[in-house]
Scaffold this motif. Structure first.
Motif, mmCIF file in Angstrom:
data_model
loop_
_atom_site.group_PDB
_atom_site.id
_atom_site.type_symbol
_atom_site.label_atom_id
_atom_site.label_comp_id
_atom_site.label_asym_id
_atom_site.label_seq_id
_atom_site.Cartn_x
_atom_site.Cartn_y
_atom_site.Cartn_z
ATOM 1 N N ASN A 228 0.824 -1.207 0.000
ATOM 2 C CA ASN A 228 0.000 0.000 0.000
ATOM 3 C C ASN A 228 0.860 1.259 0.000
ATOM 4 O OD1 ASN A 228 -1.255 2.214 2.015
ATOM 5 N ND2 ASN A 228 -2.938 1.259 0.926
ATOM 6 N N MET A 229 1.929 1.244 0.802
ATOM 7 C CA MET A 229 2.748 2.448 0.967
ATOM 8 C C MET A 229 3.955 2.493 0.039
ATOM 9 S SD MET A 229 2.397 3.503 4.966
ATOM 10 C CE MET A 229 3.263 5.043 4.695
ATOM 11 N N SER A 230 4.029 1.566 -0.922
ATOM 12 C CA SER A 230 5.137 1.643 -1.886
ATOM 13 C C SER A 230 5.038 2.929 -2.704
ATOM 14 C CB SER A 230 5.160 0.412 -2.794
ATOM 15 O OG SER A 230 3.923 0.207 -3.422
ATOM 16 N N ILE A 231 3.816 3.394 -2.938
ATOM 17 C CA ILE A 231 3.614 4.655 -3.660
ATOM 18 C C ILE A 231 4.229 5.826 -2.880
ATOM 19 C CG2 ILE A 231 1.311 5.071 -2.662
ATOM 20 C CD1 ILE A 231 2.359 5.908 -6.260
ATOM 21 N N GLU A 232 4.299 5.701 -1.558
ATOM 22 C CA GLU A 232 4.834 6.795 -0.728
ATOM 23 C C GLU A 232 6.343 6.954 -0.879
ATOM 24 O OE1 GLU A 232 2.509 8.465 0.091
ATOM 25 O OE2 GLU A 232 0.880 7.033 0.337
ATOM 26 N N MET A 233 7.008 5.934 -1.433
ATOM 27 C CA MET A 233 8.445 6.071 -1.713
ATOM 28 C C MET A 233 8.675 6.414 -3.181
ATOM 29 S SD MET A 233 9.401 2.055 -0.900
ATOM 30 C CE MET A 233 8.423 1.966 0.613
ATOM 31 N N GLY A 234 7.577 6.774 -3.885
ATOM 32 C CA GLY A 234 7.665 7.193 -5.274
ATOM 33 C C GLY A 234 7.545 6.057 -6.271
ATOM 34 N N ALA A 235 7.375 4.813 -5.797
ATOM 35 C CA ALA A 235 7.339 3.661 -6.693
ATOM 36 C C ALA A 235 6.107 3.672 -7.581
ATOM 37 C CB ALA A 235 7.382 2.370 -5.889
ATOM 38 N N ILE A 350 -7.757 5.090 13.504
ATOM 39 C CA ILE A 350 -7.340 3.743 13.097
ATOM 40 C C ILE A 350 -8.247 3.318 11.949
ATOM 41 C CG2 ILE A 350 -7.144 1.326 13.812
ATOM 42 C CD1 ILE A 350 -6.455 2.527 16.671
ATOM 43 N N GLY A 351 -7.682 3.296 10.750
ATOM 44 C CA GLY A 351 -8.455 2.983 9.556
ATOM 45 C C GLY A 351 -7.625 3.245 8.320
ATOM 46 N N SER A 352 -8.275 3.449 7.181
ATOM 47 C CA SER A 352 -7.709 3.708 5.850
ATOM 48 C C SER A 352 -7.352 2.418 5.143
ATOM 49 C CB SER A 352 -6.474 4.634 5.895
ATOM 50 O OG SER A 352 -5.308 3.878 6.121
ATOM 51 N N CYS A 353 -7.027 2.533 3.834
ATOM 52 C CA CYS A 353 -6.681 1.335 3.056
ATOM 53 C C CYS A 353 -5.361 0.734 3.515
ATOM 54 C CB CYS A 353 -6.658 1.638 1.558
ATOM 55 S SG CYS A 353 -5.493 2.944 1.062
ATOM 56 N N THR A 354 -4.646 1.412 4.407
ATOM 57 C CA THR A 354 -3.384 0.900 4.934
ATOM 58 C C THR A 354 -3.608 -0.036 6.114
ATOM 59 O OG1 THR A 354 -2.525 3.102 4.401
ATOM 60 C CG2 THR A 354 -1.058 1.627 5.588
ATOM 61 N N ASN A 355 -4.489 0.324 7.017
ATOM 62 C CA ASN A 355 -4.636 -0.419 8.281
ATOM 63 C C ASN A 355 -6.066 -0.459 8.783
ATOM 64 O OD1 ASN A 355 -1.438 0.745 9.107
ATOM 65 N ND2 ASN A 355 -1.955 -1.408 9.267
ATOM 66 N N SER A 356 -6.999 -1.011 7.993
ATOM 67 C CA SER A 356 -8.397 -1.066 8.457
ATOM 68 C C SER A 356 -8.981 -2.462 8.308
ATOM 69 C CB SER A 356 -9.245 -0.101 7.636
ATOM 70 O OG SER A 356 -9.257 -0.510 6.274
ATOM 71 N N ARG A 357 -8.092 -3.457 8.206
ATOM 72 C CA ARG A 357 -8.553 -4.830 8.025
ATOM 73 C C ARG A 357 -8.773 -5.497 9.375
ATOM 74 N NH1 ARG A 357 -5.005 -3.179 4.346
ATOM 75 N NH2 ARG A 357 -5.754 -3.203 2.183
#
Length: 473
Positions: A228-235, A350-357
């Motif tokens: 999910n957060m790979s986009i945050e490193m520009g990937a 506590i939520g979002s597509c990163t940590n809401s499962r």
């Protein structure tokens, strides 16, 4: 494929890319076939409008999955949406899906939720696929060994019209995380640590494969957090090779293959890994034991430190970076060289597509059971989907939250991005399990610390930033 290409092994990315290239323009991009297209209410209206203007239909509506997530309220979803823009966008999505024959998981539907949560849980997301959505965090689906990336609105229209997309092949990077994680360190800490090492632009122009023993040890839901957060490193995208953990997670889900179809696809999925002699343009090696519970202090996700660390002193910052660094910590109301531990927080999200499962909610519930939130902290727990919400209630997690003074809301993107009613007030500090801490991301002049669900849960109980390791038996 040329004889030259046969001589070296292929990366996971190349195996999937090569299978989906329809044609390559000499000296230019490739036409890439797209298996699955996710849409939501924010980036689809203009694309539908473009199709109508051109008098053409959706080429393969059965390969589109639609849901409402960004602008939906997370309370009283049975009532009309109060915010006019949000209401219009959600209604427009419904009308467009009706007109073009696309199945919609709208408000009230048992499958509704954040697009990057419902795809995997429904079994829509599968290894070896190409997947796109008008949302940058589409990289989440790469956790299953697929090429998944966000696209712009004009590209949304292109995929609707042709089921193809013009794409240039990115460079390839592998990030290896080897070793065992220490107590209290979870997948969000891994990705925040990687970001702190390579920066928020360190993977720009690359497709990133995450590998190594620490990555292989993770559950699917934890792997999704990292991709999910790979986009945050520009990937361009992030991916993890599928394995038995992947296949066990997928089996039996709503839209998953069964019987002989499952066996046939499983045989193919087992070939999806980077060959031993595959060549990457860049490699990064991380030791798992170096990772501690992490938190951000600035206004991009690469500005992270261990919770027991300090905001960098000015002497630790490159001269050319100093103006943006000083602007960032001024916005955050922090001082260079100051400790982050003990910093007071006002909100916990506590939520979002990163940590809401469901695993995220279980992690928080296990820690807060028998505890109560700090009096002056407001806590929002937002499940990623109706199915996560139902599971939380079935397991009694909602009752644990209620007793702790937390509010379990209804599914949606919520306070991740301040496009709906769930905004953090100006000047207030929010410790958030989401993916971005940009200026104003959670509301005008809101101040965001990104952290794991465990670190967020601790802040909810104590009211301050703390080290979860001190509170685990």
């Amino acid at each position: 494929m040329s004889e030259q290409q046969h001589k070296k092994g292929l990366t996971l990315f190349e195996k999937i890319w090569n299978k989906h290239v329809v044609k390559t323009i000499e000296g230019g991009p490739s036409v890439l076939y797209i298996d699955t297209h996710f849409i939501h209410e924010v980036t689809s209206p203009q694309a539908f409008g473009g199709l109508k203007k051109r008098g053409i239909g959706v080429f393969r509506p059965q390969q589109i999955v639609a849901t409402a997530d960004h602008n939906v309220p997370t309370l009283n979803q049975h009532l009309p949406i109060k915010e006019e823009l949000s209401r219009v966008q959600v209604e427009t999505l419904k009308n467009n899906c009706d007109e073009f024959g696309i199945e919609l998981y709208g408000l009230g539907h048992p499958y509704q939720g954040i697009v990057h949560v419902i795809g995997p849980e429904l079994g829509v997301t599968k290894p070896g696929m190409t997947m796109v959505c008008g949302d940058s965090h589409t990289s989440t689906h790469g956790a299953f060994g697929s090429i998944a990336f966000g696209i712009g609105t004009s590209e949304v229209e292109m995929v609707m019209a042709t089921q193809c997309l013009m794409q240039s092949k990115p460079k390839l990077m592998r990030i290896n995380v080897e070793g065992s994680l220490k107590k209290g360190v979870v997948s969000k800490d891994i990705v925040l640590y990687i970001l702190s090492v390579i920066s928020a632009s360190g993977a720009t122009g690359y497709a990133v494969e995450f590998a190594g023993s620490a990555i292989r040890s993770l559950s699917m839901e934890a792997r999704m957090t990292i991709c999910n957060m790979s986009i945050e490193m520009g990937a361009r995208c992030g991916m993890i090779a599928p394995d038995q953990i992947t296949f066990d997670y997928m089996k039996g889900r709503k839209f998953m293959y069964t019987g002989e179809d499952w066996d046939k696809h499983l045989a193919y999925w087992k070939t999806l890994y980077s060959d031993a002699d595959a060549v990457f343009d860049a490699e990064v090696n991380i030791k798992a034991e170096d990772i501690t519970p992490m938190i951000t202090y600035g206004t991009n996700p690469g500005m992270g430190i261990g919770v027991c660390g300090h905001v960098p002193a000015l002497s630790e910052i490159d001269e050319k970076e100093k103006p943006s660094f000083e602007k960032s910590i001024a916005y955050m109301g922090l001082e260079a060289g100051a400790d982050i531990k003990g910093k007071k927080v006002d909100y916990v999200f506590i939520g979002s597509c990163t940590n809401s499962r469901i695993e995220d909610l279980r992690m928080v519930a296990d820690f807060v059971k028998g505890k109560h939130k700090a009096e002056d902290v407001e806590v929002w727990i937002v499940p990623g989907s109706k199915q996560v919400e139902a599971q939380a209630k079935e397991e009694g997690i909602d009752k644990i939250f209620e007793e702790a003074g937390f509010m379990l809301r209804q599914p949606g993107c919520s306070a991740c991005l301040g496009m709906n009613e769930d905004k953090i007030p100006a000047g207030k500090y929010c410790i958030s399990t989401s993916n971005r801490n940009f200026e104003g991301r959670q509301g005008p002049n809101a101040r965001t610390f990104l952290a794991s669900p465990l670190t967020a849960a601790l802040a909810a109980v104590t009211g301050t930033v703390g080290d979860i390791r001190e509170h685990l038996s």
